[in-house]
Design a protein around this motif. Structure first.
Motif, mmCIF file in Angstrom:
data_model
loop_
_atom_site.group_PDB
_atom_site.id
_atom_site.type_symbol
_atom_site.label_atom_id
_atom_site.label_comp_id
_atom_site.label_asym_id
_atom_site.label_seq_id
_atom_site.Cartn_x
_atom_site.Cartn_y
_atom_site.Cartn_z
ATOM 1 N N LEU A 1 0.832 -1.210 0.000
ATOM 2 C CA LEU A 1 0.000 0.000 0.000
ATOM 3 C C LEU A 1 0.865 1.258 0.000
ATOM 4 N N ALA A 2 1.939 1.238 0.783
ATOM 5 C CA ALA A 2 2.836 2.399 0.809
ATOM 6 C C ALA A 2 3.470 2.591 -0.567
ATOM 7 N N GLY A 3 3.915 1.488 -1.164
ATOM 8 C CA GLY A 3 4.544 1.563 -2.480
ATOM 9 C C GLY A 3 3.567 2.079 -3.517
ATOM 10 N N LEU A 4 2.320 1.604 -3.436
ATOM 11 C CA LEU A 4 1.294 2.051 -4.369
ATOM 12 C C LEU A 4 1.060 3.550 -4.196
ATOM 13 N N GLY A 5 0.985 3.975 -2.930
ATOM 14 C CA GLY A 5 0.789 5.401 -2.661
ATOM 15 C C GLY A 5 1.888 6.227 -3.302
ATOM 16 N N GLY A 6 3.130 5.769 -3.158
ATOM 17 C CA GLY A 6 4.258 6.499 -3.739
ATOM 18 C C GLY A 6 4.210 6.483 -5.259
ATOM 19 N N ALA A 7 3.923 5.290 -5.825
ATOM 20 C CA ALA A 7 3.925 5.151 -7.281
ATOM 21 C C ALA A 7 2.850 6.027 -7.914
ATOM 22 N N LEU A 8 1.705 6.135 -7.249
ATOM 23 C CA LEU A 8 0.602 6.930 -7.814
ATOM 24 C C LEU A 8 0.894 8.429 -7.772
ATOM 25 N N GLN A 9 1.913 8.829 -7.015
ATOM 26 C CA GLN A 9 2.272 10.239 -6.966
ATOM 27 C C GLN A 9 3.026 10.685 -8.217
ATOM 28 N N LEU A 10 3.531 9.701 -8.962
ATOM 29 C CA LEU A 10 4.430 9.997 -10.087
ATOM 30 C C LEU A 10 3.913 11.090 -11.007
ATOM 31 N N PRO A 11 2.633 11.008 -11.455
ATOM 32 C CA PRO A 11 2.164 12.070 -12.361
ATOM 33 C C PRO A 11 1.893 13.386 -11.643
ATOM 34 N N ARG A 12 1.880 13.404 -10.332
ATOM 35 C CA ARG A 12 1.488 14.601 -9.582
ATOM 36 C C ARG A 12 2.669 15.465 -9.182
#
Lengths: 252, 611, 234
Positions: free
Chosen positions: B204-215
């Motif tokens: 979940l932490a990794g997903l949270g970080g990965a989803l920040q990429l476009p932001r």
């Protein structure tokens, strides 16, 4: 009367845990509070020692209203306690445990420059001698045998010359012979010092052998009160609590 | 205007989603393992970096982007498993602070590893295919990707709820949250359970970080930035409660979105203030419950005795050396020795509340820093002499101790640790952002000793006298009735209350004493360095104090002194010799936690056969 | 023999609690482990279960030495443990508590199901969806035994099943244990309440200072006033 309780009430989320309980304990008397699990014994007990605030009713200690006072205030007015599971300071010696009760009694807790070693040591030894623990005064409380810890608790409870002792299952977890010894010690101290003792207990041998009077609770209400022989013969008490007596040897 | 508020509100919701992803993992891991994973922010950062590598490396398009995001989250999940198996599994029974510290060691290591692999520059990722544009929401244009993020939070919450309440695995996890040992005795392999929980949390932490990429850009500061916020979220929500974390994430997301409009500079202070208020009103968070009594009974604290004769003689011998030798030393050695004296008092002050008090503080640097600022601000604004500054230092720190302590000593365990951290962050933000008063990042310069003490040797003697004197007073207090009363409250709060002790006032007073002592250390330090910076109050400084205490051993009287000596020396050497000192320091922390849980003084004492 | 302890030692920190316990439990019997508080009864139970790692000796169950194994492996081998403090999961419902204990059926034993547990402990059936924390002490005791039975054990370890229960509930507990015995389960229980042990146990073993000091038929112990006075102080 040392302790007089009038119409004590407490409900948790609509469930009446204690429902109008009145009782009294005289100086030098041992009163046992018994009843099935969930009957309200602990709730009742915790309202007497200040852990819980009652919804209604009064608690009088030698005529003084102590209803709803915090545990440490109740203690200052002369109520000593022992716990079902012993509570002592494990990182201190037996004597230091008793010294701390004496320091607190003398309101010397905030002295941060003196040394505890010089505070109330002789008086602590006296109290330990009364419960037969003076020989082990220098041992750590964390390594004592269970029965010995119970005695230390008693010595701590006596440190402020209490008028009333509240003992929650004093003999839980002890062997039969130790139980008898502890209760005899308690009875002797209570009679000598004119201290009123209120205790809860699951061991019927202890209750019937050592209590002067017994109070039986069921579903928050007091269902019987009287001398051990009368309570034992009470049909309602037998039905909700004592059963046939096969498992505790004091029945028929 | 209204449109503006709407946009702020929506973007607050999007931030809340990302925050919830991190916080949910943190809270799930805590629920089962009882470990507050400081390294959770590092997992988040790794997720972002790995996603950048995968997304830019894979072919473009949906598969490349979403595959990269998912792949990154999975790899982070595996990293989480490695951390659990290699490190945490060995310290589940250790005290909470040790666990927190061990995971902080991981933070340091990951920071240097990320620096080695991805370099110091910020990395920009591509935008999400299919979600590049914007859409109209109530006639306001709003990026599609943000809308997508807003939906991620509730979806994850529902999925997690189903997982925990509708599967056997979930039932087992909830049972283990209450009583791990019993679950094991019922035939459940709880190691596997813990490892899978850690995988989920890390994923979940990794997903949270990965989803920040476009932001936003990926950088090396992401870890501590997000962990501070995630702590606030789980603590406000209640440790272990998923719906609580969700609520708190929403609250915090909105507060930051609108706070930026109103008080652009103090959003961080605002968040921590909310946390402090929530914790005082509801000590276990909005939806948290008081932790059930764990059956893995804690170790019985050993009998605390004054040091044996030999150790005391050794101590006096060391002090004699510290007085006799310096006239023959050079300036550099004198500076290091002065620092050691300061650190000894700093460590001893923390030890006073941690050892005898049993209170965990993760923000003790606040009092050190406030002592330093107390002196420095008098110099800066009133050109006060050193004597006055040194008097003001303990006063300022003590005052903060009175106020902060009143909140902190109500809580226990990790909650208290979090709250102390929060107050330290508030103090730090104030020093950092209130530029007019404190000079902000540039600090306060020109805090020099008075003429008579300006010589390095004289100042060293002054520091030695003040710090050793205060340390000895603290040691004396440990064996005073007050020190015993403090320990009584730690050993058995029930019994302490039952013999008429006011546990709250006792802990509060101890907290203030410790703050005063740390303030003295901070004041002396300010004059030794000639300057004061916000970093004096930052997390790493608090960790320094913790490390010194733990290095020396919490339940030994001479521990903090040994710890300060060893740590200051070690730190000095590491900084001098290695560029990657964080990696080494992290390694040292892990070694300490794994192999010397009793600390150095404890280990030496045991070898000597002392009880 | 179903269970054989040979010279089992165990330590808590520096304290040497079990000092060579040797004990056998035959299939189908109820053996009561008696002794004073601190004699090592609970530690014996925990050492069998792997909750305390034996520092020496063998714990043979159906011929295999289990000493040093993890608790979950020991449970899977067929030993069910009911702790003294009951330790039910207070946040979970009755049904969920039972499901945590569920393990695959064991050859030669009629598998336990929720329905069969409710048959033995009827009060539980009416509170399937109630949270464990909202039950009385007696009901919790039934649930903790039921939860362990769901693992289909061959041997049941009951640590002080009558402790802290009202005498009427203790009588019901005795009935339940006798019924389990009739269904073929082997039981090792630790007890302080001699009256209770006399009703349920076939044989008794008396622990003192971490060693077995007396072993024999329950009736023989009740007839041996000297042994009872020496080891049990009654």
């Amino acid at each position: 009367m040392t302790l007089a309780v009038e119409g004590l009430r407490k409900a948790f989320g609509g469930v009446k845990a204690v429902d109008g309980v009145s009782l009294s304990v005289a100086a030098g008397e041992l009163l046992a509070l018994i009843g099935p699990n969930g009957a309200g014994k602990s709730t009742c007990f915790n309202m007497l020692n200040g852990q819980l605030r009652p919804d209604g009713g009064r608690v009088l200690l030698e005529g003084r209203d102590i209803t709803g006072m915090a545990p440490r205030k109740v203690w200052r007015l002369g109520v000593g306690r022992t716990f079902q599971i012993t509570a002592t300071f494990a990182s201190m010696t037996v004597r230091e445990n008793v010294q701390m009760a004496l320091v607190s009694h003398a309101r010397g807790t905030f002295d941060f420059l003196g040394a505890l070693a010089d505070r109330h040591a002789p008086r602590a030894m006296e109290l330990l001698a009364r419960v037969g623990m003076d020989a082990q005064a220098d041992r750590a409380c964390g390594v004592l045998a269970y029965g010995d810890l119970k005695r230390v608790e008693l010595a701590i409870a006596l440190a402020n010359d209490p008028r009333l002792l509240l003992m929650d299952e004093p003999t839980a977890g002890m062997a039969p012979a130790e139980r008898v010894a502890l209760m005899e010690l308690t009875a002797r101290i209570a009679r000598e010092g004119r201290i009123a003792v209120l205790f809860t207990e699951h061991d019927m041998d202890v209750v019937f052998a050592h209590a002067d009077r017994i109070v039986v609770l069921d579903r928050g209400k007091l269902i019987a009160e009287g001398a051990p022989a009368d309570v034992r013969a009470d049909p309602q008490v037998r039905a909700v609590y004592l059963g046939t007596g096969h498992t505790h040897g004091v029945g028929a | 205007m209204l449109e503006n508020l709407l946009v702020q509100g929506l973007s607050g919701l999007a931030s809340a989603s990302s925050l919830f992803l991190v916080a949910s993992g943190l809270t799930v891991i805590f629920g089962v393992t009882r470990i507050v994973n400081f390294a959770h922010g590092s997992l988040y950062m790794l997720g972002a970096y790995l996603a950048w590598t995968l997304v830019t490396g894979l072919p473009r398009g949906h598969l490349g982007f979403w595959g990269g995001v998912l792949g990154a989250a999975l790899i982070v999940g595996v990293v989480g498993v490695l951390i659990e198996v290699l490190l945490l599994r060995r310290i589940y029974k250790a005290p909470e602070l040790f666990q927190l510290l061990a995971t902080f060691g991981v933070v340091l290591i990951v920071q240097d590893v990320a620096l080695l692999v991805w370099g110091p520059q910020d990395l920009l990722g591509p935008r999400a295919p299919g979600l590049r544009g914007a859409t109209e929401v109530f006639s306001v244009r709003f990026p599609l990707y943000e809308l997508f993020l807003i939906s991620v939070g509730p979806v994850v919450l529902v999925l997690l709820w189903l997982l925990f309440h509708r599967t056997r695995w979930g039932t087992l996890v909830r049972a283990a949250t209450a009583d791990r040992e019993m679950v094991g005795a019922l035939g459940v392999n709880q190691r596997m359970l813990f490892t899978t929980v850690f995988f989920l949390g890390a994923f979940l932490a990794g997903l949270g970080g990965a989803l920040q990429l476009p932001r936003e850009s990926v950088n090396l500061q992401m870890d501590l930035a997000v962990i501070a916020e995630a702590f606030v979220v789980v603590v406000i929500g209640g440790l272990g409660s998923l719906p609580g974390a969700f609520l708190a994430a929403l609250l915090l997301g909105q507060m930051q979105a609108f706070g930026i409009l109103i008080f652009p500079k103090i959003t961080l202070v605002l968040a921590f203030l909310v946390m402090a208020v929530v914790l005082v009103v509801r000590p276990h968070g909005l939806l948290g419950k008081a932790p059930s009594t764990q059956h893995a009974a804690g170790p019985v604290e050993p009998l605390l005795r004054p040091s044996p004769r030999e150790v005391r003689l050794l101590g006096w011998g060391l002090l004699a050396l510290a007085v006799a030798v310096p006239p023959f030393l050079g300036d550099y050695a004198l500076i290091v020795l002065t620092e050691i004296a300061v650190m000894m008092l700093f460590a001893a002050s923390l030890h006073f509340i941690m050892g005898p008090g049993g209170m965990a503080s993760f923000g003790h640097a606040a009092y050190f820093g406030l002592g330093a600022y107390g002196a420095a601000l008098l110099v800066k604004h009133f050109a006060a002499p050193m004597e006055l500054g040194l008097l003001a230092a303990p006063f300022a720190a003590g005052l903060a101790g009175v106020v902060f302590g009143w909140f902190c000593v109500r809580l226990s365990g990790v909650y208290a640790a979090m709250l102390t951290l929060a107050f330290a962050q508030i103090a730090w933000s104030a020093a950092f952002q209130w530029t007019e008063l404190t000079g902000g990042d540039n600090g306060v310069l020109g805090v020099w000793p008075s003429g008579w003490a300006s010589d390095k040797l004289t100042f060293y003697y002054l520091a030695l006298a003040l710090c050793t004197g205060a340390t000895l007073l603290l040691r004396r207090a440990i064996f005073s009735p007050f020190g015993y009363a403090l320990r009584a409250g730690r050993d058995s709060p029930l019994r302490a209350e039952a013999i008429g002790m006011d546990g709250f006032r006792i802990r509060w007073f101890a907290f203030v004493l410790a703050a005063v002592a740390a303030g003295i250390a901070g004041g002396v330090f300010a004059y030794a360095k000639g300057s004061v910076f916000p970093t004096y109050m930052a997390i790493p400084r608090s960790v320094d104090a913790l490390l010194m205490v733990l290095l020396g051993g919490v339940q030994t009287v001479s521990g903090p002194i040994v710890g300060a000596l060893a740590y200051t020396w070690l730190h000095e050497q590491l900084m001098r010799l290695f560029e990657l000192w964080r990696l080494f320091l992290g390694g040292v922390i892990l070694a300490l936690v794994l192999f010397f849980p009793q600390g150095l003084a404890g280990a030496i004492g045991r070898r000597g056969g002392r009880e | 023999m179903l269970l054989d302890l040979r010279e089992v030692h165990a330590h808590y920190g520096r304290a040497h609690i079990l000092q060579g316990v040797t004990l056998s439990v035959a299939p189908g019997e109820v053996l009561a482990l008696l002794g004073r508080n601190g004699a090592g009864k609970s530690t014996t139970m925990k050492a069998i279960m792997g909750l305390v790692r034996p520092s020496g000796g063998e714990v043979r169950f159906e011929g295999t030495d289990l000493a040093g194994r993890e608790p979950h492996e020991i449970a899977r081998a067929g030993i069910g443990y009911v702790p003294e403090e009951r330790r039910i999961f207070t946040e979970l419902t009755v049904a969920e508590n039972l499901s945590v204990g569920r393990r695959p059926p064991r050859a030669g034993l009629e598998p336990w199901s929720e329905a069969r547990i409710f048959e033995i402990f009827p009060p539980l059936a009416a509170m399937r969806a109630r949270a464990g924390g909202r039950m009385s002490g007696g009901e919790q005791q039934m649930l903790t035994i039921g939860r362990t039975l769901m693992g289909n054990p061959r041997l049941l370890l009951l640590d002080e099943p009558s402790e802290g229960l009202a005498p009427v509930i203790v009588e019901r507990m005795a009935d339940a244990i006798l019924r389990l015995k009739r269904e073929g389960l082997t039981v090792l229980l630790s007890e302080q309440n001699l009256h209770f042990a006399r009703i349920v146990a076939d044989r008794a073993a008396v622990l003192e200072k971490g060693r077995i000091r007396w072993e024999g038929a329950m009736d023989a112990l009740m007839a041996d006033d000297a042994a009872r006075a020496e080891f049990l102080a009654v």
